[in-house]
Write an enzyme that holds these catalytic residues in place. Structure first.
Site, PDB file in Angstrom:
ATOM      1  N   ASP A 170       0.844  -1.197   0.000  1.00 20.04           N
ATOM      2  CA  ASP A 170       0.000   0.000   0.000  1.00 20.04           C
ATOM      3  C   ASP A 170       0.879   1.247   0.000  1.00 20.04           C
ATOM      4  O   ASP A 170       1.667   1.473   0.926  1.00 20.04           O
ATOM      5  CB  ASP A 170      -0.893  -0.017   1.248  1.00 20.04           C
ATOM      6  CG  ASP A 170      -2.003   1.015   1.206  1.00 20.04           C
ATOM      7  OD1 ASP A 170      -1.788   2.099   0.627  1.00 20.04           O
ATOM      8  OD2 ASP A 170      -3.084   0.742   1.758  1.00 20.04           O
ATOM      9  N   HIS A 201      -2.929  -0.057  -2.570  1.00 22.75           N
ATOM     10  CA  HIS A 201      -4.123   0.645  -2.118  1.00 22.75           C
ATOM     11  C   HIS A 201      -5.194   0.626  -3.211  1.00 22.75           C
ATOM     12  O   HIS A 201      -4.904   0.810  -4.385  1.00 22.75           O
ATOM     13  CB  HIS A 201      -3.728   2.087  -1.793  1.00 22.75           C
ATOM     14  CG  HIS A 201      -4.722   2.856  -1.008  1.00 22.75           C
ATOM     15  ND1 HIS A 201      -4.804   2.773   0.361  1.00 22.75           N
ATOM     16  CD2 HIS A 201      -5.682   3.729  -1.400  1.00 22.75           C
ATOM     17  CE1 HIS A 201      -5.765   3.581   0.781  1.00 22.75           C
ATOM     18  NE2 HIS A 201      -6.316   4.162  -0.263  1.00 22.75           N
TER      19      HIS A 201
END
Length: 232
Positions: A170, A201
């Protein structure tokens, strides 16, 4: 069936809108869908529609209404992405949780559904954690929540089940933050964490470039099973 409804604030001095998707039959429970930084956009509405198809009343409140009502942004458009970041910087998250609490009250009081869960994405993933810690929500799920390491001091207030989906690559949640989340939450009796190796993400977004189909389906299956177990 879908519609837009108005929800009164906790103080009762104002109202904000919410997108509502209703199941074909009676709802087995309600789920609040908490927006990303892009507002209640087509992807969030699609999340609601899919939950309604599973038999839930799905409600997505417009949490940016104090900044600008009706925000709908596309994360794949650079200018709109930058605008979303600006809105996030101005957004009062504590007030946002109070609006989520107002939504819980509205669902129970005016829609007649006692069992209420929530699922949030990005900013909404963080807010789902905060909702689990600060309200009496029955079950919460957060996808790629940002900055949860800074909220670990609130973990002892989590009284109902919480599930967090964590992509290991992420770009907004570094490895140290992920490690802190595991260290702080792995032994919590109400919290379940799932890692998604090599993913970034936004992997479970409904539309756009960020979606990873296989991982999104896996995470959503886990979420469906979680709600089936905890909202019955």
């Amino acid at each position: 069936m879908t519609e837009t409804v108005s929800i009164p604030t906790l103080s009762g001095d104002a109202q904000f809108s919410a997108y509502v998707a209703r199941p074909a039959g009676g709802a087995k429970a309600a789920i609040i869908v908490i927006q990303e930084i892009f507002g209640v956009n087509p992807g969030i509405r699609q999340k609601c529609d899919k939950l309604a198809a599973e038999g839930y009343l799905a409600v997505a409140p417009d949490l940016f209404w104090r900044l600008e009502p009706g925000v709908e942004l596309d994360p794949d458009v650079e200018q709109e992405f930058e605008r979303a970041l600006d809105l996030m910087g101005k957004f009062d998250q504590d007030q946002g949780i109070r609006d989520i609490e107002a939504t819980i009250h509205h669902i129970r009081r005016d829609m007649g559904i006692t069992k209420v869960g929530c699922v949030g994405y990005c900013l909404g993933g963080r807010l789902a954690y905060m909702t689990a810690a600060r309200t009496d929500i029955d079950a919460s799920v957060g996808y790629y929540g940002v900055g949860i390491d800074g909220l670990l001091r609130e973990k002892h207030a989590i009284a109902h089940p919480l599930m967090l989906h964590i992509p290991t690559e992420d770009g907004f949640v570094d490895k140290d933050t992920q490690a802190a989340m595991h260290e702080g939450l792995d032994d919590h009796p109400k919290v379940t964490l799932h890692d998604y190796e090599g993913l970034d993400h936004g992997f479970a977004t409904e539309v756009g470039k960020r979606r990873n189909e296989q991982a999104a389906q896996l995470a959503d299956r886990r979420t469906s099973a979680f709600f089936a177990a905890n909202l019955s």
